[in-house]
Design a protein around this motif. Structure first.
Motif, PDB file in Angstrom:
ATOM      1  N   GLY A  35      -5.393  -9.839   4.291  1.00 14.61           N
ATOM      2  CA  GLY A  35      -6.590 -10.282   4.374  1.00 14.61           C
ATOM      3  C   GLY A  35      -7.133  -9.479   5.673  1.00 14.61           C
ATOM      4  N   LYS A  36      -6.831  -8.821   6.280  1.00 10.69           N
ATOM      5  CA  LYS A  36      -6.519  -7.958   7.923  1.00 10.69           C
ATOM      6  C   LYS A  36      -6.620  -6.276   7.412  1.00 10.69           C
ATOM      7  CE  LYS A  36      -4.412 -12.215   9.858  1.00 10.69           C
ATOM      8  NZ  LYS A  36      -3.960 -12.503  10.985  1.00 10.69           N
ATOM      9  N   ALA A  37      -6.761  -5.726   6.474  1.00 13.77           N
ATOM     10  CA  ALA A  37      -6.737  -3.819   6.441  1.00 13.77           C
ATOM     11  C   ALA A  37      -7.563  -4.000   7.655  1.00 13.77           C
ATOM     12  CB  ALA A  37      -6.342  -3.825   4.885  1.00 13.77           C
ATOM     13  N   PRO A  38      -7.520  -2.250   8.022  1.00 16.39           N
ATOM     14  CA  PRO A  38      -8.056  -1.856   8.432  1.00 16.39           C
ATOM     15  C   PRO A  38      -9.516  -0.900   7.782  1.00 16.39           C
ATOM     16  CG  PRO A  38      -6.182  -0.891   8.381  1.00 16.39           C
ATOM     17  CD  PRO A  38      -5.842  -2.068   8.192  1.00 16.39           C
ATOM     18  N   PRO A  39     -10.256  -0.364   8.216  1.00 15.74           N
ATOM     19  CA  PRO A  39     -11.244   0.143   7.166  1.00 15.74           C
ATOM     20  C   PRO A  39     -10.397   1.012   6.651  1.00 15.74           C
ATOM     21  CG  PRO A  39     -12.363  -0.628   9.416  1.00 15.74           C
ATOM     22  CD  PRO A  39     -10.934  -0.611   9.868  1.00 15.74           C
ATOM     23  N   ILE A  40     -10.396   1.331   4.983  1.00 12.82           N
ATOM     24  CA  ILE A  40      -9.754   2.763   4.891  1.00 12.82           C
ATOM     25  C   ILE A  40     -10.344   3.367   4.185  1.00 12.82           C
ATOM     26  CG2 ILE A  40      -8.645   2.574   2.386  1.00 12.82           C
ATOM     27  CD1 ILE A  40      -6.944   0.951   4.614  1.00 12.82           C
ATOM     28  N   PRO A  41     -10.259   4.214   4.789  1.00 17.50           N
ATOM     29  CA  PRO A  41     -11.925   5.699   4.186  1.00 17.50           C
ATOM     30  C   PRO A  41     -11.420   6.392   2.636  1.00 17.50           C
ATOM     31  CG  PRO A  41      -9.847   6.595   6.320  1.00 17.50           C
ATOM     32  CD  PRO A  41      -9.682   4.955   5.522  1.00 17.50           C
ATOM     33  N   ASP A  42     -10.013   6.609   2.758  1.00 15.34           N
ATOM     34  CA  ASP A  42     -10.162   7.299   1.603  1.00 15.34           C
ATOM     35  C   ASP A  42      -8.516   6.829   0.584  1.00 15.34           C
ATOM     36  OD1 ASP A  42      -7.677   8.697   2.509  1.00 15.34           O
ATOM     37  OD2 ASP A  42      -9.344   9.905   4.070  1.00 15.34           O
ATOM     38  N   TRP A  43      -8.439   7.655  -0.094  1.00 15.40           N
ATOM     39  CA  TRP A  43      -6.686   7.032  -0.981  1.00 15.40           C
ATOM     40  C   TRP A  43      -5.169   6.775   0.194  1.00 15.40           C
ATOM     41  CZ3 TRP A  43      -7.077   3.248  -4.728  1.00 15.40           C
ATOM     42  CH2 TRP A  43      -7.780   2.899  -4.961  1.00 15.40           C
ATOM     43  N   GLU A  44      -5.104   8.894   0.684  1.00 13.69           N
ATOM     44  CA  GLU A  44      -4.363   8.688   1.489  1.00 13.69           C
ATOM     45  C   GLU A  44      -4.686   7.757   2.668  1.00 13.69           C
ATOM     46  OE1 GLU A  44      -2.748  12.470   4.816  1.00 13.69           O
ATOM     47  OE2 GLU A  44      -4.872  12.321   3.495  1.00 13.69           O
ATOM     48  N   ALA A  45      -5.678   6.590   3.163  1.00 11.55           N
ATOM     49  CA  ALA A  45      -5.007   6.015   3.900  1.00 11.55           C
ATOM     50  C   ALA A  45      -5.041   5.069   3.024  1.00 11.55           C
ATOM     51  CB  ALA A  45      -6.371   5.697   4.277  1.00 11.55           C
ATOM     52  N   ALA A  46      -5.544   4.709   2.240  1.00 15.67           N
ATOM     53  CA  ALA A  46      -4.606   3.404   1.711  1.00 15.67           C
ATOM     54  C   ALA A  46      -3.344   3.528   1.457  1.00 15.67           C
ATOM     55  CB  ALA A  46      -5.281   2.815  -0.442  1.00 15.67           C
ATOM     56  N   ILE A  47      -2.508   4.688   0.304  1.00 11.95           N
ATOM     57  CA  ILE A  47      -1.165   4.702   0.503  1.00 11.95           C
ATOM     58  C   ILE A  47      -0.501   4.442   1.738  1.00 11.95           C
ATOM     59  CG2 ILE A  47       0.593   6.243   0.034  1.00 11.95           C
ATOM     60  CD1 ILE A  47      -1.523   7.735  -2.028  1.00 11.95           C
ATOM     61  N   ALA A  48      -0.722   4.556   2.567  1.00  8.91           N
ATOM     62  CA  ALA A  48      -0.470   4.954   4.184  1.00  8.91           C
ATOM     63  C   ALA A  48      -0.327   3.723   4.743  1.00  8.91           C
ATOM     64  CB  ALA A  48      -1.294   5.626   5.157  1.00  8.91           C
ATOM     65  N   TYR A  49      -1.280   3.031   4.249  1.00 13.10           N
ATOM     66  CA  TYR A  49      -1.560   1.275   4.830  1.00 13.10           C
ATOM     67  C   TYR A  49      -0.611  -0.158   3.294  1.00 13.10           C
ATOM     68  CZ  TYR A  49      -3.360  -4.042   4.613  1.00 13.10           C
ATOM     69  OH  TYR A  49      -2.959  -4.874   5.034  1.00 13.10           O
ATOM     70  N   VAL A  50      -0.358   0.886   1.929  1.00 11.50           N
ATOM     71  CA  VAL A  50       0.802  -0.300   1.535  1.00 11.50           C
ATOM     72  C   VAL A  50       1.841  -0.098   1.983  1.00 11.50           C
ATOM     73  CG1 VAL A  50      -1.141  -0.564  -0.486  1.00 11.50           C
ATOM     74  CG2 VAL A  50       0.505   1.144  -0.426  1.00 11.50           C
ATOM     75  N   ARG A  51       1.967   1.603   2.161  1.00 17.59           N
ATOM     76  CA  ARG A  51       3.670   2.213   2.620  1.00 17.59           C
ATOM     77  C   ARG A  51       4.295   1.229   3.784  1.00 17.59           C
ATOM     78  NH1 ARG A  51       6.420   6.778   1.933  1.00 17.59           N
ATOM     79  NH2 ARG A  51       5.015   8.336   0.909  1.00 17.59           N
ATOM     80  N   GLN A  52       3.233   1.380   4.949  1.00 21.16           N
ATOM     81  CA  GLN A  52       3.069   0.635   5.970  1.00 21.16           C
ATOM     82  C   GLN A  52       3.393  -1.179   6.405  1.00 21.16           C
ATOM     83  OE1 GLN A  52      -0.383   0.561   8.852  1.00 21.16           O
ATOM     84  NE2 GLN A  52       0.784  -1.258   9.862  1.00 21.16           N
ATOM     85  N   ILE A  53       2.700  -1.720   5.409  1.00 17.24           N
ATOM     86  CA  ILE A  53       3.166  -3.528   4.970  1.00 17.24           C
ATOM     87  C   ILE A  53       4.271  -3.329   3.606  1.00 17.24           C
ATOM     88  CG2 ILE A  53       1.269  -4.018   5.944  1.00 17.24           C
ATOM     89  CD1 ILE A  53       0.237  -4.424   2.489  1.00 17.24           C
ATOM     90  N   ASN A  54       4.694  -2.361   3.402  1.00 14.81           N
ATOM     91  CA  ASN A  54       5.670  -3.403   2.236  1.00 14.81           C
ATOM     92  C   ASN A  54       6.986  -1.723   2.604  1.00 14.81           C
ATOM     93  OD1 ASN A  54       4.527  -4.878   0.262  1.00 14.81           O
ATOM     94  ND2 ASN A  54       3.050  -3.305   0.432  1.00 14.81           N
ATOM     95  N   GLY A  55       7.159  -1.295   3.815  1.00 13.65           N
ATOM     96  CA  GLY A  55       8.398  -0.256   3.148  1.00 13.65           C
ATOM     97  C   GLY A  55       9.747  -0.154   4.084  1.00 13.65           C
ATOM     98  N   THR A  56       9.276  -1.302   5.004  1.00 17.78           N
ATOM     99  CA  THR A  56      11.067  -2.337   5.110  1.00 17.78           C
ATOM    100  C   THR A  56      11.416  -3.002   4.054  1.00 17.78           C
ATOM    101  OG1 THR A  56      10.223  -2.517   7.256  1.00 17.78           O
ATOM    102  CG2 THR A  56      11.811  -3.194   6.806  1.00 17.78           C
ATOM    103  N   ALA A  57      10.902  -3.773   2.546  1.00 20.01           N
ATOM    104  CA  ALA A  57      11.124  -4.312   2.169  1.00 20.01           C
ATOM    105  C   ALA A  57      12.048  -3.538   0.449  1.00 20.01           C
ATOM    106  CB  ALA A  57      10.029  -5.312   1.745  1.00 20.01           C
ATOM    107  N   LEU A  58      10.955  -2.070   0.325  1.00 23.06           N
ATOM    108  CA  LEU A  58      11.432  -1.418  -0.640  1.00 23.06           C
ATOM    109  C   LEU A  58      11.150   0.170   0.525  1.00 23.06           C
ATOM    110  CD1 LEU A  58       8.054  -2.822  -2.810  1.00 23.06           C
ATOM    111  CD2 LEU A  58      10.208  -3.225  -2.964  1.00 23.06           C
ATOM    112  N   PRO A  59      12.763  -0.152   0.066  1.00 20.69           N
ATOM    113  CA  PRO A  59      13.082   1.451   0.942  1.00 20.69           C
ATOM    114  C   PRO A  59      13.105   2.574   0.095  1.00 20.69           C
ATOM    115  CG  PRO A  59      14.960   0.103   1.201  1.00 20.69           C
ATOM    116  CD  PRO A  59      13.621  -0.838   0.715  1.00 20.69           C
ATOM    117  N   GLY A  60      13.281   1.820  -1.215  1.00 16.33           N
ATOM    118  CA  GLY A  60      13.636   2.732  -2.332  1.00 16.33           C
ATOM    119  C   GLY A  60      12.313   3.706  -2.852  1.00 16.33           C
ATOM    120  N   GLN A  61      11.168   3.002  -2.536  1.00 12.69           N
ATOM    121  CA  GLN A  61       9.563   3.744  -3.320  1.00 12.69           C
ATOM    122  C   GLN A  61       9.753   5.671  -2.945  1.00 12.69           C
ATOM    123  OE1 GLN A  61       8.538   1.292  -5.673  1.00 12.69           O
ATOM    124  NE2 GLN A  61       6.751   1.155  -4.174  1.00 12.69           N
ATOM    125  N   THR A  62       9.746   5.983  -4.262  1.00 13.11           N
ATOM    126  CA  THR A  62       8.853   7.343  -3.601  1.00 13.11           C
ATOM    127  C   THR A  62       7.553   7.650  -3.903  1.00 13.11           C
ATOM    128  OG1 THR A  62       8.210   7.989  -6.185  1.00 13.11           O
ATOM    129  CG2 THR A  62      10.517   7.981  -5.534  1.00 13.11           C
TER     130      THR A  62
END
Length: 293
Positions: free
Chosen positions: A152-179
């Motif tokens: 519930g604490k996502a910063p303002p997300i202006p576009d899909w590029e920012a959305a992609i960066a956000y999910v990568r930031q919070i899930n990147g350690t857990a899912l290192p193999g994602q493309t």
């Protein structure tokens, strides 16, 4: 394969949503098999199970992937106090009743597994078997703190590029193999375009309800009771991400002592939670579903 859209009413009048994957006529030979109900994690929704749902239908099973209240296409609850496992379990039971399903196999990821445990206490007759994906009766405190830090604490997300960066930031350690394509697909499940044309979280930011230490101790006692009851209702498979900070090895050891017949698989190289597309996860699911009712 496109899923059908299902809507049903909760006991308190919300309209809830599920995606319905039906097997081809040629894959349903033999005795009928229990349908599968997929329940997502705390901030996730039914779109997480699209690929899995299509894969499971190849074995002749129907798959229902649900949006819990407050997520995806389901109504948001005007009273956030209702965002809790007993209410979610009753919502799932209402779906089964609306679809005339007497028993199902439940695949629950994270919170979805807690909902499955709660079903074992409140609606045990509906359980033909269960898969708990990176969740058990106890939650590692470090993982719980991590989740509280972002829900519930996502910063303002202006576009899909920012959305992609956000999910990568919070899930990147857990899912290192994602493309890059995987991260974009996850972002498009996690966000939606709001009424004002801006991107917003695809869940109610109030879904996480704070608890105190006494409530947590009581919940843990009920969770172990629910786990033992769930293990007695049908075949049980537990999956754990090898680097999970939610389901710890010591909890798995206790679970295996409490349920000696429990099948278990550890998914290499991932944390919380496996996406269920990993080869090890698919192999475990294939063996489980092949022998389940």
């Amino acid at each position: 394969m496109q899923s059908l859209e299902l809507r049903w009413r909760s006991r308190d009048g919300l309209t809830l949503f599920a995606r319905d994957y039906r097997p081809d006529a040629g894959s349903t030979a033999g005795p009928p098999r229990a349908p599968v109900v997929c329940i997502p994690g705390l901030t996730r929704n039914s779109l997480d199970f699209g690929e899995l749902g299509q894969w499971i239908t190849g074995s002749g099973r129907r798959v229902l992937a649900v949006d819990l209240r407050g997520r995806g296409e389901s109504d948001r609850d005007p009273d956030p106090r209702h965002y809790q496992p007993p209410v979610y379990a009753d919502d799932i039971a209402a779906l089964l009743a609306a679809q005339s399903i007497t028993r199902a196999i439940f695949i629950g990821t994270s919170l979805g597994g807690i909902v499955t445990l709660t079903l074992a206490l409140r609606h045990p007759q509906c359980i033909a078997g269960a898969v708990l994906n990176d969740i058990g009766p106890e939650i590692d405190p470090s993982g719980a703190a991590r989740i509280r830090g972002y829900v519930g604490k996502a910063p303002p997300i202006p576009d899909w590029e920012a959305a992609i960066a956000y999910v990568r930031q919070i899930n990147g350690t857990a899912l290192p193999g994602q493309t890059d394509a995987d991260w974009e697909a996850m972002a498009r499940r996690a966000f939606r375009t709001g009424a004002d044309g801006k991107l917003e979280l695809n869940y109610d930011p109030q879904v996480l309800r704070p608890t105190n230490a006494l409530v947590e101790r009581i919940a843990k006692w009920f969770a172990w009771r629910a786990f033992r009851k769930l293990a007695g209702r049908g075949p049980l498979l537990v999956l754990r991400g090898a680097h999970s900070d939610i389901l710890g090895p010591a909890t798995v050891t206790r679970m295996r002592r409490a349920a000696p017949a429990m099948a278990f698989a550890e998914i290499p190289s991932v944390g919380h939670a496996p996406t269920l597309s990993e080869p090890a996860a698919r192999a475990a699911l294939q063996a489980y579903l092949g022998s389940a009712p």
